[in-house]
Design a protein around this motif. Structure first.
Motif, mmCIF file in Angstrom:
data_model
loop_
_atom_site.group_PDB
_atom_site.id
_atom_site.type_symbol
_atom_site.label_atom_id
_atom_site.label_comp_id
_atom_site.label_asym_id
_atom_site.label_seq_id
_atom_site.Cartn_x
_atom_site.Cartn_y
_atom_site.Cartn_z
ATOM 1 N N MET A 1 0.824 -1.208 0.000
ATOM 2 C CA MET A 1 0.000 0.000 0.000
ATOM 3 C C MET A 1 0.861 1.263 0.000
ATOM 4 O O MET A 1 0.576 2.230 -0.721
ATOM 5 C CB MET A 1 -0.930 -0.008 1.207
ATOM 6 N N ALA A 2 1.930 1.251 0.792
ATOM 7 C CA ALA A 2 2.816 2.419 0.840
ATOM 8 C C ALA A 2 3.470 2.667 -0.516
ATOM 9 O O ALA A 2 3.577 3.811 -0.974
ATOM 10 C CB ALA A 2 3.880 2.221 1.921
ATOM 11 N N LEU A 3 3.892 1.586 -1.166
ATOM 12 C CA LEU A 3 4.470 1.725 -2.506
ATOM 13 C C LEU A 3 3.433 2.257 -3.487
ATOM 14 O O LEU A 3 3.730 3.117 -4.325
ATOM 15 C CB LEU A 3 4.990 0.378 -3.001
ATOM 16 N N ALA A 4 2.203 1.737 -3.400
ATOM 17 C CA ALA A 4 1.150 2.167 -4.308
ATOM 18 C C ALA A 4 0.864 3.657 -4.150
ATOM 19 O O ALA A 4 0.705 4.379 -5.154
ATOM 20 C CB ALA A 4 -0.116 1.356 -4.068
ATOM 21 N N LYS A 5 0.796 4.138 -2.922
ATOM 22 C CA LYS A 5 0.552 5.562 -2.696
ATOM 23 C C LYS A 5 1.645 6.410 -3.328
ATOM 24 O O LYS A 5 1.370 7.441 -3.954
ATOM 25 C CB LYS A 5 0.467 5.848 -1.188
ATOM 26 N N LYS A 6 2.888 5.971 -3.180
ATOM 27 C CA LYS A 6 4.000 6.707 -3.779
ATOM 28 C C LYS A 6 3.889 6.708 -5.296
ATOM 29 O O LYS A 6 4.008 7.756 -5.952
ATOM 30 C CB LYS A 6 5.331 6.088 -3.360
ATOM 31 N N GLY A 7 3.659 5.535 -5.876
ATOM 32 C CA GLY A 7 3.589 5.429 -7.328
ATOM 33 C C GLY A 7 2.427 6.199 -7.913
ATOM 34 O O GLY A 7 2.576 6.901 -8.918
ATOM 35 N N ILE A 8 1.251 6.095 -7.286
ATOM 36 C CA ILE A 8 0.090 6.810 -7.794
ATOM 37 C C ILE A 8 0.281 8.314 -7.643
ATOM 38 O O ILE A 8 -0.147 9.092 -8.509
ATOM 39 C CB ILE A 8 -1.187 6.309 -7.099
ATOM 40 N N GLY A 9 0.944 8.727 -6.578
ATOM 41 C CA GLY A 9 1.255 10.152 -6.441
ATOM 42 C C GLY A 9 2.081 10.666 -7.611
ATOM 43 O O GLY A 9 1.839 11.766 -8.129
ATOM 44 N N GLU A 10 3.034 9.874 -8.064
ATOM 45 C CA GLU A 10 3.862 10.265 -9.207
ATOM 46 C C GLU A 10 3.034 10.273 -10.497
ATOM 47 O O GLU A 10 3.196 11.166 -11.347
ATOM 48 C CB GLU A 10 5.053 9.322 -9.336
ATOM 49 N N LEU A 11 2.138 9.300 -10.648
ATOM 50 C CA LEU A 11 1.289 9.264 -11.846
ATOM 51 C C LEU A 11 0.330 10.440 -11.883
ATOM 52 O O LEU A 11 0.073 11.021 -12.949
ATOM 53 C CB LEU A 11 0.516 7.942 -11.890
ATOM 54 N N VAL A 12 -0.215 10.809 -10.733
ATOM 55 C CA VAL A 12 -1.123 11.950 -10.654
ATOM 56 C C VAL A 12 -0.398 13.234 -11.065
ATOM 57 O O VAL A 12 -0.949 14.079 -11.789
ATOM 58 C CB VAL A 12 -1.709 12.065 -9.235
ATOM 59 N N GLU A 13 0.840 13.384 -10.624
ATOM 60 C CA GLU A 13 1.608 14.560 -11.019
ATOM 61 C C GLU A 13 1.870 14.569 -12.520
ATOM 62 O O GLU A 13 1.823 15.634 -13.157
ATOM 63 C CB GLU A 13 2.935 14.606 -10.244
#
Length: 237
Positions: free
Chosen positions: A218-230
């Motif tokens: 979950m922590a990895l997913a939050k980081k990755g999705i944050g980058e995709l959103v940007e």
């Protein structure tokens, strides 16, 4: 070491190219490494029969893989007479993800269909499709705004998706096919730009995984999705 030599929390190279279809109201070509997906959004002045008269619209999706998207040719599903269970599951997931961030009442009695066609597959086709589908949807809604068909509050948030898994005993982000096919567990996370969880799909491939392992994913997913959103923001703004 990951087959791609990436760090555990490193995405594949991601790119998004907008306006790749001259006919669709919204479109983009998204690439997650060697996974390439064409997303097109089409506006129709109608809604499904069960929504008629309810003064709200609908957003749905269709998903398909081209015959040579993988290492061996696969038959087109249209020649088999119906989509596979996998295809139906993925396109329903994409539709749910998009509807989670759309104010359907503000859309009016119209339907937007986002088609996600996988040109080349190397793992993560559903997550790339969702991330690209949002861009195509955004452009479709912008097209409608320019024609005074809708106001500014139709699209409530962004939505993106990423895969994570346990590979070689470690939690890793954005699995390609080499990892996905050998992972001890894999999961797909769909989240909004503000951090809300839309859907989580997780499966143990060998033995059940622990709560701690899930928290790491979950922590990895939050980081990755944050980058995709940007990246989505950089693409559309």
């Amino acid at each position: 070491m990951r087959p791609s030599k990436r760090q555990p929390d490193e995405l594949r190279r991601v790119s998004i190219e907008r306006a790749v279809s001259m006919h669709a109201e919204g479109s983009c070509l998204i690439k997650f490494g060697n996974t390439h997906v064409l997303c097109t959004a089409s506006l129709e002045e109608r809604v499904p029969p069960w929504l008629k008269g309810q003064q709200r619209g609908w957003v749905t999706a269709e998903y398909a893989m081209l015959p040579r998207a993988t290492s061996e040719r696969t038959r087109r599903e249209v020649t088999r007479g119906s989509p596979s269970g996998r295809t139906q599951e993925i396109q329903r997931l994409i539709g749910r993800a998009l509807r989670a961030v759309v104010n359907l009442e503000k859309l009016g009695e119209r339907q937007i269909t986002v088609d996600c066609d996988v040109i080349q597959a190397d793992g993560g086709t559903r997550t790339a499709s969702i991330t690209g589908a949002w861009v195509a949807l955004y452009d479709c809604i912008q097209w409608m705004k320019l024609r005074d068909m809708v106001k500014d509050d139709v699209l409530r948030d962004q939505v993106a998706a990423i895969s994570c898994g346990l590979y070689g005993g470690k939690a890793v982000l954005d699995l390609d096919y080499a990892e996905d096919s050998n992972a001890d567990a894999d999961a797909n996370f769909v989240m909004t730009g503000s951090g809300g969880i839309v859907e989580v799909q997780g499966t143990a491939e060998t033995v059940p995984f622990s709560q701690d392992s899930f928290d790491n994913l979950m922590a990895l997913a939050k980081k990755g999705i944050g980058e995709l959103v940007e990246l989505q923001k950089l693409t559309v703004l």
